[in-house]
Write an enzyme that holds these catalytic residues in place. Structure first.
Site, mmCIF file in Angstrom:
data_model
loop_
_atom_site.group_PDB
_atom_site.id
_atom_site.type_symbol
_atom_site.label_atom_id
_atom_site.label_comp_id
_atom_site.label_asym_id
_atom_site.label_seq_id
_atom_site.Cartn_x
_atom_site.Cartn_y
_atom_site.Cartn_z
ATOM 1 C CB THR A 17 9.414 10.476 44.358
ATOM 2 O OG1 THR A 17 10.309 10.574 45.461
ATOM 3 C CG2 THR A 17 9.645 11.624 43.408
ATOM 4 N NE ARG A 49 4.926 -1.918 51.741
ATOM 5 C CZ ARG A 49 5.660 -2.818 51.095
ATOM 6 N NH1 ARG A 49 5.581 -4.089 51.409
ATOM 7 N NH2 ARG A 49 6.475 -2.446 50.133
ATOM 8 N NE ARG A 50 8.004 5.468 55.008
ATOM 9 C CZ ARG A 50 8.177 6.761 54.770
ATOM 10 N NH1 ARG A 50 7.516 7.662 55.480
ATOM 11 N NH2 ARG A 50 8.997 7.182 53.828
ATOM 12 C CD GLU A 131 6.098 6.825 27.642
ATOM 13 O OE1 GLU A 131 5.425 6.488 26.667
ATOM 14 O OE2 GLU A 131 7.351 6.831 27.628
ATOM 15 C CB VAL A 134 12.185 3.929 29.820
ATOM 16 C CG1 VAL A 134 13.505 4.295 29.145
ATOM 17 C CG2 VAL A 134 12.097 2.432 30.040
ATOM 18 N N GLY A 136 11.725 8.898 32.638
ATOM 19 C CA GLY A 136 10.827 9.814 33.352
ATOM 20 C C GLY A 136 9.766 10.412 32.450
ATOM 21 N N GLY A 189 14.630 13.336 45.335
ATOM 22 C CA GLY A 189 13.755 12.253 44.873
ATOM 23 C C GLY A 189 14.156 11.683 43.524
ATOM 24 C CD GLU A 192 15.651 3.738 40.928
ATOM 25 O OE1 GLU A 192 14.875 2.830 41.212
ATOM 26 O OE2 GLU A 192 15.280 4.757 40.313
ATOM 27 C CE LYS A 207 15.258 4.544 34.449
ATOM 28 N NZ LYS A 207 15.989 5.700 34.989
HETATM 29 N N1 HSE Z 1 16.755 6.832 39.756
HETATM 30 C C1 HSE Z 1 16.201 7.035 38.469
HETATM 31 C C2 HSE Z 1 17.068 8.053 37.730
HETATM 32 C C3 HSE Z 1 14.791 7.513 38.603
HETATM 33 O O1 HSE Z 1 17.834 8.751 38.388
HETATM 34 O O2 HSE Z 1 16.981 8.134 36.527
HETATM 35 C C4 HSE Z 1 14.016 7.547 37.324
HETATM 36 O O3 HSE Z 1 13.887 6.268 36.780
#
Ligand code: HSE
Length: 446
Positions: A17, A49-50, A131, A134, A136, A189, A192, A207
């Site tokens: 993503t 890797r793919r 950046e 934490v 996004g 997306g 995690e 974070k």
């Molecule tokens: N899985 C994380 C979230 C992605 O939902 O905040 C962004 O760090």
């Protein structure tokens, strides 16, 4: 060596993503980015890797071996967006050893191994920019490191996991099922690779570790963060909290106290009138309480391709500008990785959760008979726990028939150890049925 108008060459390791989003963004906004940077930023090599047929890699060298990107002399900045902490650690370490600058979105890697990575970067005179690690697309790292550099920061409180906030919002606003919403977050997306990281508070703890270091000038100490997830929250508690004027949010909280620093992630009641209570969906928000600026709040999308790529590319611009303006190896333009000079970090103790001071929401299921409430308040009073509000609800039909009644209490601020002891005694009362539900409450006032 000085960089002039010649392109800055980027290698990207990982095309999920975030990597896919960064690749697209560098292409889509190429001219705007070049105008800001003073030269083009081009992707010269991708390690994946793919197969990623959804990503347009035309004209770019593609390697299955991610270390081929690390070794490539035609890569000036390595973007690590593969996630995980094993190969990613090796990739970042080797890139720095090879004299490359690094941009990473990997909060787990930095929270767990950041101290050694930043030390290596300092020794090599290379940048590690993060950046995207934490919140996004919310530029909170830059805020703490640069925008608020004149302040003494007292607390940072944030909704810093988009997936968890999306799940809570959908459950509360639309009554949707937890796992159905989680699946949607995965498809979009947001989640995690292991979604337990999102819903058990581990991602938020990573974070928070980073935010706390930037806020207080302390080393990264992920293992000392208390983390509790959202999986045990019930619709009943969300509804009772709303009736009392609160929203339940999954909050990461870092606070400086006279005893030490509190680092905790857990579901939290917040007064409904606070701006941060109205942060819904995948949005993140970070509230910073600092002196003399006072409270400031930063809001935006916390996950997903576009917002995360925005942060990665902003870091690339930052590093590229610095590379153009100074000889390689001259350090981070005076801005240290963790906001404070490496030799000025201090070792303020991190408090255990039982040393933390907070208010509480308690829900008890009690036999509906005279004197029970007096027994409960008597115990609280012996531990010097003041009550802020009490709500006794009519029981659901089955509980009502069985003579059981839910009691909801809000307390004032108390030490967690005292609350644990009081809850132990309350649960031992014969008229208290089931475990006491406890959710921490923060007013978040300055
Ligand atoms: N899985 C994380 C979230 C992605 O939902 O905040 C962004 O760090």
């Amino acid at each position: 060596m000085q960089y002039g108008q010649q392109p800055i060459r980027v290698g990207i390791v990982g095309l999920g993503t975030v990597g896919g989003g960064a690749l697209r963004l560098l292409k889509d906004n190429a001219s705007e980015i070049a105008r800001r940077t003073g030269c083009p930023i081009v992707v010269s090599h991708v390690g994946v890797r793919r197969d990623r047929p959804e990503c347009d890699t035309s004209g770019i060298r593609v390697s299955r071996d991610v270390f081929a990107v690390v070794r490539d002399p035609d890569v000036d900045i390595l973007v690590e967006v593969m996630g995980g902490t094993t190969t990613a650690r090796e990739v970042v370490t080797q890139a720095l050893e090879q004299g490359k600058h690094v941009v990473t979105a990997n909060k787990a890697l930095l929270a767990e191994h950041g101290n050694e990575i930043f030390a290596l970067a300092e020794a090599k005179g290379r940048f590690v920019a993060f950046e995207a690690a934490v919140a996004g697309g919310v530029p909170i790292i830059k805020v703490l490191r640069e925008g608020l550099a004149a302040n003494r920061i007292n607390a940072v409180a944030g909704i810093i996991n988009g997936t968890g906030n999306f799940i809570l919002s959908e459950m509360r606003q639309k009554g949707r099922d937890f796992y159905e919403v989680l699946k949607e977050a995965q498809a979009m997306g947001y989640a995690e690779a292991d979604p337990a990281f999102d819903v058990e508070g581990i991602d938020a703890a990573h974070k928070l570790t980073i935010l706390a270091s930037l806020a207080f000038g302390i080393p990264l100490q992920f293992k000392k963060v208390y983390a509790e997830g959202i999986t045990r929250l019930t619709a009943a508690d969300v509804a009772y909290a709303a009736e009392l004027g609160y929203q339940i949010k999954h909050l990461g909280l870092a606070r400086r106290t006279e005893l030490g620093i509190e680092l905790r992630v857990h579901p939290t009641l917040i007064p409904a009138e606070r701006l941060i209570s109205n942060v819904h969906g995948v949005k993140n928000a970070v509230l910073v309480l600092a002196d003399p600026v006072g409270p400031t709040l930063y809001y935006g999308s916390g996950a997903g391709a576009g917002p995360t790529a925005s942060a990665v590319v902003a870091d690339l611009v930052d590093v590229a500008r610095a590379m153009r303006n100074q000889p390689v190896g001259a350090g981070r333009a005076g801005v240290p990785h963790l906001a404070f000079q490496p030799d000025a970090l201090d070792n303020t103790p991190i408090l255990n959760i039982d040393q933390v001071h907070t208010a509480y929401y308690l829900r008890l299921l009690a036999n509906d008979r005279p004197g029970v409430l007096a027994d409960v308040t008597g115990i609280l009073s012996r531990y010097s726990i003041s009550i802020e509000a009490i709500l006794q609800k009519p029981a659901h039909a089955a509980d009502h028939a069985a003579g059981k009644a839910p009691i909801i209490l809000l307390t004032k601020v108390v030490c967690e150890a005292a609350m644990n002891a009081a809850i132990g005694e309350i649960e031992a009362l014969t008229d208290i049925l089931d475990h006491v539900v406890r959710i921490r409450l923060e007013t978040l006032d300055a």
